[in-house]
Every structure is written in structure tokens, then in C-alpha cells.
Design a protein around this motif. Structure first.
Motif, PDB file in Angstrom:
ATOM      1  N   ARG A 341      21.784 -14.967  72.994  1.00 31.41           N
ATOM      2  CA  ARG A 341      21.903 -15.225  74.426  1.00 31.41           C
ATOM      3  C   ARG A 341      20.622 -15.912  74.893  1.00 31.41           C
ATOM      4  O   ARG A 341      19.565 -15.286  74.943  1.00 31.41           O
ATOM      5  CB  ARG A 341      22.143 -13.923  75.185  1.00 31.41           C
ATOM      6  N   THR A 342      20.722 -17.201  75.208  1.00 32.13           N
ATOM      7  CA  THR A 342      19.549 -17.979  75.603  1.00 32.13           C
ATOM      8  C   THR A 342      19.307 -17.977  77.101  1.00 32.13           C
ATOM      9  O   THR A 342      18.261 -18.432  77.548  1.00 32.13           O
ATOM     10  CB  THR A 342      19.696 -19.434  75.127  1.00 32.13           C
ATOM     11  N   GLY A 343      20.248 -17.476  77.876  1.00 31.38           N
ATOM     12  CA  GLY A 343      20.133 -17.537  79.324  1.00 31.38           C
ATOM     13  C   GLY A 343      20.929 -18.677  79.915  1.00 31.38           C
ATOM     14  O   GLY A 343      21.493 -18.558  80.994  1.00 31.38           O
ATOM     15  N   GLN A 344      20.981 -19.826  79.194  1.00 31.31           N
ATOM     16  CA  GLN A 344      21.765 -20.973  79.653  1.00 31.31           C
ATOM     17  C   GLN A 344      23.106 -21.046  78.947  1.00 31.31           C
ATOM     18  O   GLN A 344      24.081 -21.527  79.509  1.00 31.31           O
ATOM     19  CB  GLN A 344      20.999 -22.269  79.429  1.00 31.31           C
ATOM     20  N   ARG A 345      23.154 -20.576  77.706  1.00 31.31           N
ATOM     21  CA  ARG A 345      24.399 -20.573  76.952  1.00 31.31           C
ATOM     22  C   ARG A 345      24.307 -19.507  75.874  1.00 31.31           C
ATOM     23  O   ARG A 345      23.234 -18.960  75.610  1.00 31.31           O
ATOM     24  CB  ARG A 345      24.667 -21.951  76.330  1.00 31.31           C
ATOM     25  N   ASN A 346      25.447 -19.232  75.230  1.00 27.69           N
ATOM     26  CA  ASN A 346      25.505 -18.263  74.146  1.00 27.69           C
ATOM     27  C   ASN A 346      25.836 -18.988  72.848  1.00 27.69           C
ATOM     28  O   ASN A 346      26.700 -19.883  72.827  1.00 27.69           O
ATOM     29  CB  ASN A 346      26.564 -17.196  74.433  1.00 27.69           C
ATOM     30  N   GLU A 361      28.211 -23.152  70.033  1.00 27.79           N
ATOM     31  CA  GLU A 361      28.260 -22.587  71.376  1.00 27.79           C
ATOM     32  C   GLU A 361      29.541 -21.790  71.547  1.00 27.79           C
ATOM     33  O   GLU A 361      30.618 -22.202  71.104  1.00 27.79           O
ATOM     34  CB  GLU A 361      28.196 -23.702  72.416  1.00 27.79           C
ATOM     35  N   ARG A 363      31.792 -18.965  74.339  1.00 30.10           N
ATOM     36  CA  ARG A 363      31.930 -18.333  75.649  1.00 30.10           C
ATOM     37  C   ARG A 363      32.387 -16.909  75.420  1.00 30.10           C
ATOM     38  O   ARG A 363      33.431 -16.674  74.807  1.00 30.10           O
ATOM     39  CB  ARG A 363      32.927 -19.090  76.531  1.00 30.10           C
ATOM     40  N   SER A 405      29.770 -27.907  70.077  1.00 27.41           N
ATOM     41  CA  SER A 405      30.143 -27.637  71.457  1.00 27.41           C
ATOM     42  C   SER A 405      31.511 -26.975  71.516  1.00 27.41           C
ATOM     43  O   SER A 405      32.263 -26.936  70.533  1.00 27.41           O
ATOM     44  CB  SER A 405      30.148 -28.934  72.266  1.00 27.41           C
TER      45      SER A 405
END
Length: 505
Positions: A341-346, A361, A363, A405
Motif C-alpha cells: 500500500r503506497t498511499g496512491q495505489r496498491n 496494480e 484494486r 496497469s
């Protein structure tokens, strides 16, 4: 004899020197002679170098080796067989993976349990509070051996107050009672009530016929004394709080629920409670409130559960766990520890063939029992790294490997992307012109070894472009020379026109 020995020693030395020279020459011939070349050079010569890059800024490409203009380090070559079209991801030695004890997990379809557990602490029910105040000024004659924390019953005496001002009013009331005038008697009695006398004290005056200036303040409810602000001999003004009592018939359990899971809770639902003080016993409570503020440090929301407390055995400060029951649902699952968990995406690290790894990436959805629901980005049966994935992700970042992506994962799964209206190209987008040689063609992507683009301060290099849907790709092949125009929007280079370049141009 001496000359013979000296001559023998000289011959031996010469022979030894010849042997050393011959050995060195043999080694050199073995490495660089006909049919044998330097293994480093051979390794570099067998692999086609597309461009050089700085691992700290992998997005910038260079057409020749040298020192990075950004960092004090040498540029690293990017080989053709390392491009995403050849073998996506970064390769890590299997022996190193084994030595690190890396664990893997398979993406699987399963059932995500609906239960949500959270730690909780018992607290007083702040809706069950009684405050005892002085209705008029007076003096504290006695405190009935009470102290904060004592558990008392309803009606238990707390304080004896002496109120001198009540004496005259009571004498007048007794005198009026002897007149047998009902109106005057009612008015005089109402005056005693307005002076703050409790009904029990007025009744005692009427029964005994003598004034009483001392009143005993009692607890209106049973519970624990939270505060006791008077001592014997004190003078108190009207309205002073003498004591505060908190009822114990019901208690609150304040549970810390992770912010990401708070959306599953609904006020009014029943919950199961287990307490460390009573192992093996399950109690039932009701979720009465979700507090509106999130704790900044732990990113948790407080869920308030009301629980009955027969016998008063549940004491504030006790620790327990709350289970919010829910329905189990089918889902695509991975271990929660595998998600970065990077904060901007997982992200997760995909384990591919040949010891290659690529970030992907994803969701994510709900989380329960150490499993996380994957809503998009993975397929059933794919393998992911479950431990040490941060090391793999760092290596991929340094190598300039881009994450797969959600759209690419959807395309690989054969799932059509949702229909969308194409966004018009901004009229303000600037178009650039260049020439190059086709290196690879894949779908609507083309890799070109192009010359410098001064307007963008790009050197000559090899890079992949996205081809607009309006540009035909028929007739183009690897190795062909082309002229093209492109624009750069949002960091993405898109070819707007593409023509073959004839020989001699």
C-alpha cells in the motif's frame, strides 16, 4: 666446477622464465585467441542494447554509456530482451530468492468471511449520570465516609448541609398552619419549595412541628461516585456540585475499528462480546453510535456498543473484543501481507516464468481473516510474492520496470474495458517531428530508434510510442525507416502521423 654450477643456474632461470611467459601466453590465447573472446564482451555483444538509463531516474533514456547527469554513477544498459515485449519484469536469481526465504501465494477464488473483530475497552455510560448540587448556601456538617470510586445504592446519604436561612421560613410556615387559612398555608408552603427545601424535609417539618435547618443530600441513583467536591466544615454557595454519580446498570464498549472497514458497520446491529476477565463467556450488545471523528495516529473510528451490566461485574477499563457478524461472500483473495500500500495505489509482485517478477496494480476491497479481496488487477491462479515483496519492488523500480496497469490486466484476461467516449486531443498540444527506424511492432504500440528532438531536449534513443487509432499501421515492418509526428500529453507520447521514409531521403 663453479663455472659449471653458475651456468646450470642461469639455464634453469631462463627455463623458468620461458615457462612463465608460455603460461601467460597460453592463458591469453585461451581467453582472446581465435575462437575465444572476452566473456564480458561476448555477453554484451550477444545482447542488443536499446538505451542506457540512470537507475535513480529510470524514465530518462540516453543513447550511449557514460556518467549520469543526475547522480554520480554510471549509466546502466537496457537490453532488448529486457523490454516488456520480450519478457516483462525484473529477473532475480532463484538461489537468492531461496536464501531469503521468500514465500509465494496463489491468487484464488474463495469466501471472504463477513465477521469483523475489533479490540474494545469498557467505559462508563455517560448518559446515565446524576449530579447532586446545593440548592442554597450553607455549611457542610458531615460527609458520610464517601470517596470517589465508591459504589453506592440509590438513596445512600452523601452530605449533611446546615442552612440557617431555612429556619425563619419554617417557623413562619408553622405559625401560618395554626391559622387554618388554606390559602395562606399553601402560599407559605410554596415559599419553602422555592427556597430549595426538598419535599421530604417539608413533610418532616409538618409532622414534627419543629423547624429543621439540616438536610441530608442523598444519591438519586445507584452507581459509582465519579467526583466528591466537599469536605466537612466547608461553606458552599448555591448551585455548587457536591457529588457526581455514574450509573452501572449499563456500560459502553468503545471499539477501535479501522477506517477502511468502518463502512461495513450499521448502527443498531447486535454484536458479540468476549472479555479477558471472563474467558469463554460470550455476551451480546448493541451498536449504538459511530463517533464522527477518526483518530489521526491509528486511522481508526470509535464504535460505541451498549452492554447490560447485571450485578455490576463489568467494570470500566476492562479489555475485550467485539465481533460484528456479517454474511460471507465469494471473492478473489490474496494474503493481506502480499499487498503493498503506497498511499496512491496498491501493488502486488507477480511471480512469472524464468525467475522474473513484475509489479502489478490492484484494486482492493474488504479485508478479513488475513485475506484481502481483489476487485481488479489479478486473475485466478496467478502467483504473487507473499513475503519480501518490498525488496522485489525496489529492484523493479531501480531497473525501470513499470507496473502492470489495471487496463493491461483486463486486456490479458480478455475482459472488455467499459465503453467510454474518447477524450478530444487538446488544441493546445504541441506536435513534434522526428525520423527513426522501427524496432518492434505490437498492437497499437511501436518502438522506434529515433534521432534527437531538440524541442524536448531528447537525445537520440530507442523508445516505445502509442499510435493513435487514426494512424494506419499497414505496410510497416521492423527495420523500416519512418518519419513521424507525435505529441506528449500527461507524460504519454502518442504518434499522430507515420509515413515510410524512402531510401536516399
Amino acid at each position: 666446477m663453479i663455472r659449471f654450477e653458475r651456468k646450470t643456474l642461469k639455464l634453469a632461470a631462463v627455463a623458468a622464465g620461458l615457462i612463465v611467459i608460455g603460461g601467460a601466453a597460453g592463458l591469453a590465447l585461451a581467453r582472446f585467441g581465435p575462437g575465444n573472446s572476452d566473456p564480458v564482451a561476448a555477453s554484451a555483444g550477444e545482447r542488443e542494447v536499446l538505451y542506457w538509463y540512470d537507475p535513480m531516474t529510470p524514465g530518462q533514456r540516453f543513447d550511449k554509456p557514460g556518467k549520469s547527469p543526475f547522480m554520480d554513477m554510471q549509466l546502466v544498459p537496457r537490453y532488448a530482451d529486457e523490454e516488456p515485449g520480450a519478457a516483462a519484469g525484473v529477473r532475480i536469481d532463484p538461489a537468492l530468492v531461496q536464501n531469503l526465504g521468500v514465500r509465494f501465494a496463489t491468487v484464488r477464488s474463495g469466501t471472504l468471511e463477513g465477521d469483523l473483530t475489533a479490540s474494545a475497552v469498557i467505559d462508563y455510560n455517560d448518559r446515565d449520570v446524576a449530579v447532586v448540587q446545593a440548592r442554597t448556601a450553607g455549611f457542610v456538617q458531615r460527609v458520610y465516609a464517601r470517596a470517589p470510586g465508591d459504589v453506592i445504592a440509590a438513596g445512600a446519604p452523601l452530605v449533611d448541609l446546615l442552612v440557617p436561612d431555612w429556619g425563619g421560613a419554617q417557623i413562619e410556615y408553622l405559625a401560618v398552619r395554626r391559622t387554618d387559612d388554606a390559602a395562606l398555608i399553601a402560599a407559605a408552603r410554596q415559599r419553602l419549595v422555592l427556597l430549595g427545601m426538598p419535599e421530604s424535609l417539608i413533610t418532616a417539618v409538618e409532622r414534627t412541628g419543629r423547624p429543621r435547618t439540616t438536610v441530608t443530600m442523598t444519591s438519586p441513583i445507584s452507581g459509582a461516585i465519579r467526583s466528591l467536591g466537599v469536605r466537612a466544615g466547608m461553606s458552599v454557595p448555591a448551585g455548587l456540585t457536591l457529588a457526581e454519580i455514574n450509573g452501572l446498570s449499563t456500560v459502553w464498549l468503545n471499539a477501535a475499528v479501522p477506517e477502511a472497514l468502518s463502512g461495513q458497520l450499521r448502527v443498531g446491529r447486535s454484536v458479540d462480546v468476549t472479555l479477558a476477565a471472563f474467558p469463554g463467556q460470550r455476551m451480546t450488545g448493541r451498536l449504538t453510535a459511530l463517533l464522527p471523528e477518526v483518530t489521526g495516529d491509528s486511522r481508526t473510528l470509535t464504535a460505541r456498543v451498549e452492554l447490560r451490566n447485571p450485578g455490576g461485574r463489568l467494570r470500566p477499563g476492562m479489555y475485550g473484543q467485539i465481533t460484528f457478524g456479517g454474511s460471507s461472500t465469494p471473492a478473489l483473495l490474496v494474503p493481506s501481507e502480499a499487498v503493498i500500500r503506497t498511499g496512491q495505489r496498491n501493488l502486488v509482485m507477480l511471480a512469472g516464468e524464468g525467475g522474473r517478477y513484475q509489479p502489478a496494480e490492484v484494486r482492493v476491497g474488504r479485508e478479513a481473516g488475513g485475506q484481502t479481496e481483489i476487485l481488479a488487477g489479478l486473475r485466478d491462479g496467478e502467483r504473487v510474492v507473499a513475503s519480501g515483496q518490498f525488496l522485489f519492488d525496489s529492484e523493479a523500480s531501480l531497473s525501470g520496470v513499470t507496473a502492470r496497469s489495471l487496463e493491461q490486466a483486463r486486456a490479458q484476461s480478455g475482459i472488455a474495458a467499459p465503453a467510454a467516449v474518447p477524450a478530444p486531443v487538446s488544441a493546445a498540444a504541441q506536435t513534434y517531428r522526428a525520423s527513426g527506424r522501427v524496432q518492434a511492432l505490437e498492437g497499437r504500440s511501436i518502438t522506434l530508434a529515433h534521432g534527437p528532438v531538440p524541442a524536448l531536449e531528447w537525445p537520440a534513443m530507442t523508445m516505445a510510442f502509442t499510435v493513435a487509432d487514426t494512424v494506419p499501421l499497414g505496410g510497416f515492418s521492423v527495420g523500416g525507416q519512418v518519419d513521424f509526428t507525435f505529441d506528449v500529453i500527461g507524460g504519454k507520447a502518442t504518434i499522430r502521423s507515420l509515413t515510410r521514409r524512402e531510401a536516399g531521403q
